[in-house]
Enzyme design. Structure first.
Site, mmCIF file in Angstrom:
data_model
loop_
_atom_site.group_PDB
_atom_site.id
_atom_site.type_symbol
_atom_site.label_atom_id
_atom_site.label_comp_id
_atom_site.label_asym_id
_atom_site.label_seq_id
_atom_site.Cartn_x
_atom_site.Cartn_y
_atom_site.Cartn_z
ATOM 1 N N SER A 1 0.907 -1.328 -0.026
ATOM 2 C CA SER A 1 -0.099 0.073 -0.054
ATOM 3 C C SER A 1 0.931 1.224 0.067
ATOM 4 O O SER A 1 2.097 1.049 0.335
ATOM 5 C CB SER A 1 -0.847 0.006 1.132
ATOM 6 O OG SER A 1 -1.232 1.314 1.598
ATOM 7 N N TYR B 1 -2.882 -0.266 10.124
ATOM 8 C CA TYR B 1 -2.995 -0.907 8.919
ATOM 9 C C TYR B 1 -1.578 -0.313 8.261
ATOM 10 O O TYR B 1 -0.725 -1.068 7.599
ATOM 11 C CB TYR B 1 -4.046 0.063 8.167
ATOM 12 C CG TYR B 1 -4.169 -0.392 6.615
ATOM 13 C CD1 TYR B 1 -4.698 -1.436 6.190
ATOM 14 C CD2 TYR B 1 -3.609 0.345 5.708
ATOM 15 C CE1 TYR B 1 -4.772 -1.844 4.852
ATOM 16 C CE2 TYR B 1 -3.567 0.078 4.358
ATOM 17 C CZ TYR B 1 -4.119 -0.983 3.980
ATOM 18 O OH TYR B 1 -4.341 -1.096 2.551
HETATM 19 P P1 NAP Z 1 -12.070 -5.247 -0.143
HETATM 20 O O1 NAP Z 1 -12.903 -4.745 -1.178
HETATM 21 O O2 NAP Z 1 -12.516 -5.115 1.388
HETATM 22 O O3 NAP Z 1 -11.574 -6.950 -0.276
HETATM 23 C C1 NAP Z 1 -10.900 -7.702 0.646
HETATM 24 C C2 NAP Z 1 -10.793 -9.208 0.332
HETATM 25 O O4 NAP Z 1 -10.315 -9.846 1.261
HETATM 26 C C3 NAP Z 1 -12.264 -9.597 0.205
HETATM 27 O O5 NAP Z 1 -12.296 -10.701 -0.703
HETATM 28 C C4 NAP Z 1 -12.351 -10.291 1.753
HETATM 29 O O6 NAP Z 1 -13.296 -11.426 1.715
HETATM 30 C C5 NAP Z 1 -10.988 -10.979 1.731
HETATM 31 N N1 NAP Z 1 -10.638 -11.406 3.082
HETATM 32 C C6 NAP Z 1 -10.721 -10.415 4.379
HETATM 33 N N2 NAP Z 1 -10.204 -11.107 5.472
HETATM 34 C C7 NAP Z 1 -9.947 -12.374 4.787
HETATM 35 C C8 NAP Z 1 -9.693 -13.721 5.458
HETATM 36 N N3 NAP Z 1 -9.336 -13.680 6.874
HETATM 37 N N4 NAP Z 1 -9.269 -14.769 4.734
HETATM 38 C C9 NAP Z 1 -9.532 -14.786 3.278
HETATM 39 N N5 NAP Z 1 -9.840 -13.521 2.571
HETATM 40 C C10 NAP Z 1 -10.054 -12.477 3.392
HETATM 41 O O7 NAP Z 1 -10.648 -4.702 -0.309
HETATM 42 P P2 NAP Z 1 -9.703 -4.281 -1.500
HETATM 43 O O8 NAP Z 1 -9.732 -2.820 -1.627
HETATM 44 O O9 NAP Z 1 -9.915 -5.149 -2.680
HETATM 45 O O10 NAP Z 1 -8.158 -4.597 -0.877
HETATM 46 C C11 NAP Z 1 -7.509 -5.688 -1.377
HETATM 47 C C12 NAP Z 1 -6.074 -5.636 -0.813
HETATM 48 O O11 NAP Z 1 -5.448 -4.251 -1.443
HETATM 49 C C13 NAP Z 1 -5.845 -5.532 0.665
HETATM 50 O O12 NAP Z 1 -4.719 -6.120 1.083
HETATM 51 C C14 NAP Z 1 -5.609 -3.839 0.741
HETATM 52 O O13 NAP Z 1 -5.164 -3.375 2.249
HETATM 53 C C15 NAP Z 1 -4.806 -3.317 -0.384
HETATM 54 N N6 NAP Z 1 -5.016 -2.154 -0.701
HETATM 55 C C16 NAP Z 1 -6.171 -1.603 -1.084
HETATM 56 C C17 NAP Z 1 -6.225 -0.466 -1.618
HETATM 57 C C18 NAP Z 1 -7.446 0.267 -2.264
HETATM 58 O O14 NAP Z 1 -7.495 1.510 -2.379
HETATM 59 N N7 NAP Z 1 -8.479 -0.201 -2.120
HETATM 60 C C19 NAP Z 1 -5.102 0.491 -1.391
HETATM 61 C C20 NAP Z 1 -3.698 -0.050 -1.101
HETATM 62 C C21 NAP Z 1 -3.764 -1.230 -0.789
HETATM 63 P P3 NAP Z 1 -14.753 -11.215 2.255
HETATM 64 O O15 NAP Z 1 -15.502 -10.756 1.338
HETATM 65 O O16 NAP Z 1 -15.034 -12.567 2.655
HETATM 66 O O17 NAP Z 1 -14.663 -10.206 3.214
#
Ligand code: NAP
Length: 257
Positions: free
Chosen positions: A148, A161
């Site tokens: 991130s 985080y």
């Molecule tokens: P998101 O839409 O909230 O999706 C998160 C995913 O992780 C969901 O599929 C969730 O499953 C899964 N998950 C959560 N806990 C879990 C567990 N214990 N075991 C297996 N799966 C689990 O978030 P996102 O924005 O796509 O983020 C994905 C990654 O990118 C994360 O690591 C986040 O920190 C990183 N990131 C995101 C951004 C951004 O701007 N969005 C920026 C930087 C980094 P459920 O549906 O079951 O909850």
């Protein structure tokens, strides 16, 4: 071997993406699948994962499922061993599953701190260890850890985080230190701000959006599909001598103050 654009192709490769039934994980599955990989959709819920895999197959992508919670080391070890035995090698691992919790640091409750660390940091450790044991036997593999901009920059109310994502960046470098000699490349992919469910509170806040667009040289939020080029590159032979790096896909945010 001389370079051709086929160096970016992922045909014949299997990619496991944790937390891939929505958000960035699902988009990365689409991107890796479009480059030719068989993708393995991971979710804690079998029905959800199966439905997403079926949608991908309808779109012409080879898709399988692996059901586990990244916070459950025994369950994930069994699922990964089973996948390797029944379906074949996991050539590419994307550690994507992650959660966010917001509160002022002085009030952050310890149970939320531990819950976040269990997914964002322990999950990467356990999943990588389980997959790397197989990769080491083959002396080949690609690991992409989703970091991130908070791997490098802090912001108020998200201290755990930021601590977790900073640690994932250093865990990536440690994977390089120990596993590069086994033919494994481990790199970080660090998104800037992308409108997913994780960021719904920010998407719904016009003041934040205004601040973000001014703060980001590109002047806008990222689009999830813009992460796929970097993921395909880091998963492919085109990046075979790149190891321990973190590639920021952030519209320039971490390059400027
Ligand atoms: P998101 O839409 O909230 O999706 C998160 C995913 O992780 C969901 O599929 C969730 O499953 C899964 N998950 C959560 N806990 C879990 C567990 N214990 N075991 C297996 N799966 C689990 O978030 P996102 O924005 O796509 O983020 C994905 C990654 O990118 C994360 O690591 C986040 O920190 C990183 N990131 C995101 C951004 C951004 O701007 N969005 C920026 C930087 C980094 P459920 O549906 O079951 O909850």
């Amino acid at each position: 071997m001389s370079f051709t654009t086929t160096s970016f192709q992922l045909d014949g490769r299997r990619a496991l993406i944790t937390g891939s039934s929505r958000g960035i994980g699902l988009e990365l599955a689409r991107g890796l699948g479009a480059a030719g990989a068989t993708v393995v959709i991971n979710d804690r819920n079998a029905e959800k994962a199966k439905a997403v895999a079926a949608q991908l197959r309808e779109a012409g992508i080879n898709a399988e499922t692996a059901i586990f919670d990244v916070t459950n080391p025994e369950q994930l070890q069994a699922a990964i061993d089973n996948l390797e035995a029944q379906n074949g090698a996991i050539d590419i691992l994307v550690n994507n599953a992650g959660i966010q919790k917001r509160a002022p640091l002085e009030d952050f409750c310890a149970s939320d701190w531990h819950a976040l660390m269990r997914v964002n940091l322990d999950g990467v450790f356990h999943t990588s260890q389980a997959v790397a044991r197989h990769m080491i036997k083959r002396q080949r593999g690609k690991i992409i850890n989703i970091c991130s901009v908070q791997s490098q920059l802090a912001r108020p109310t998200i201290a755990p985080y930021a601590a977790s994502k900073g640690a994932v960046k250093m865990l990536t470098q440690s994977m390089c230190a120990e596993w590069a000699r086994h033919g494994i490349q481990a790199n970080g992919l660090a998104p800037g701000y992308f409108a997913t469910e994780m960021n719904q509170a920010l998407v719904d806040n016009p003041e934040f959006s205004e601040w973000l667009c001014k703060r980001t040289p590109a002047g806008r939020w990222g689009r999830v599909e813009e992460l796929c080029g970097a993921a395909v590159f880091l998963a492919s032979a085109a990046s075979d001598f790149i190891n321990g790096q973190t590639l920021f896909v952030d519209g320039g945010l971490t390059s400027v103050v």
